[in-house]
Scaffold this active site. Structure first.
Site, PDB file in Angstrom:
ATOM      1  N   ASP A  70     -29.868  20.490 -11.661  1.00  0.00           N
ATOM      2  CA  ASP A  70     -30.690  19.659 -12.543  1.00  0.00           C
ATOM      3  C   ASP A  70     -30.861  20.302 -13.915  1.00  0.00           C
ATOM      4  OD1 ASP A  70     -30.996  18.161 -10.264  1.00  0.00           O
ATOM      5  OD2 ASP A  70     -33.176  18.343 -10.156  1.00  0.00           O
ATOM      6  N   HIS A 125     -36.530  14.578 -19.116  1.00  0.00           N
ATOM      7  CA  HIS A 125     -37.144  15.179 -17.922  1.00  0.00           C
ATOM      8  C   HIS A 125     -38.550  14.612 -17.694  1.00  0.00           C
ATOM      9  CE1 HIS A 125     -38.244  18.267 -14.904  1.00  0.00           C
ATOM     10  NE2 HIS A 125     -36.929  18.367 -14.745  1.00  0.00           N
ATOM     11  N   HIS A 212     -30.698  24.682 -10.478  1.00  0.00           N
ATOM     12  CA  HIS A 212     -30.744  24.353 -11.903  1.00  0.00           C
ATOM     13  C   HIS A 212     -29.681  25.171 -12.635  1.00  0.00           C
ATOM     14  CE1 HIS A 212     -34.679  23.399 -10.216  1.00  0.00           C
ATOM     15  NE2 HIS A 212     -34.782  22.463 -11.145  1.00  0.00           N
TER      16      HIS A 212
END
Length: 245
Positions: A70, A125, A212
């Protein structure tokens, strides 16, 4: 050959001892049966042994796993991650933000060219709440537009930040949400080995791992995880193979 030799010996014996004819015939019949059973046993064992290719295929089918990232793309760490994945022949799924994708379209294009799946992670986000539904929807649409401009393809999968989702978006936007089953909280640790340990100790087949690509320790941990799980026989796939196969 064994039976023939035994028969000749018995016939010679019968010439000298006629009374032994019936007994010799019985012995020969028993020999034929024993030899036949031995050959049948060897043949059946061969049939029961799986080929290496078949055995490997079963293992691959049973141990699929998806690695997802992400928040990217990051101009350096994502490139470093892509290098490591390419070196290992592994694919992953990247849920990118629209603002980062717009800043680094070359990285998005590389993801596409190297066989990775690209998904939507909103534009900035944003976490969905009861008060920002329309703004959240606008961010999904804006990110889809950015990605289509870069890749030429529609984006089907979305990972909503923090897992907050409204199912009505699935019909409205024709998008499918992807959450996760293993979360090592890699963003909160600067210890790559510890992150790797958390993943390897928890993971099972068909898991979706959340990581991430915006932190150097996360990238290091991800590649360490790939190495360890490859040794354990896992096959890395993109999320649609976990969700729909």
């Amino acid at each position: 050959m064994v039976c023939a030799a035994a028969y000749i010996l018995i016939e010679k014996s019968n010439l000298r001892c006629g009374t032994m004819g019936k007994r010799a015939a019985v012995i020969l019949l028993v020999l034929d049966i024993l030899v036949g059973l031995s050959l049948l046993f060897v043949y059946m064992n061969k049939l029961a042994e799986p080929t290496d290719a078949l055995a490997e295929g079963v293992t691959d089918e049973q141990k699929k796993i998806a690695l997802t990232f992400d928040d990217g793309p990051h101009p350096y760490y994502t490139e470093q991650l892509l290098d490591g994945l390419k070196e290992r022949g592994v694919v992953a799924t990247f849920f990118v933000t629209g603002e980062h994708a717009k800043l680094h379209p070359d990285v998005i294009k590389r993801m596409q060219n190297e066989g990775h799946l690209i998904g939507n992670h909103t534009y900035s986000h944003m976490q969905l709440t009861k008060n920002n539904r329309e703004k959240f929807k606008e961010e999904l649409i804006a990110t889809n537009e950015v990605l289509k401009d870069i890749t030429g393809e529609e984006t089907e999968f979305v990972r909503p930040p923090y897992g907050s989702w409204d199912k009505s978006f699935e019909k409205e936007l024709n998008m499918f949400p992807v959450l996760w089953t293993v979360d090592p909280l890699d963003w909160s640790s600067r210890n790559a080995s510890r992150i790797t340990e958390k993943i390897v100790n928890r993971v099972e087949e068909n898991d979706i791992i959340l990581m991430h690509d915006y932190y150097d320790t996360s990238v290091t941990a991800a590649l360490q995880t790939v190495d360890e799980l490859l040794e354990e026989g896992y096959t890395f796939v993109t999320v649609e193979e976990i969700l729909f196969d």
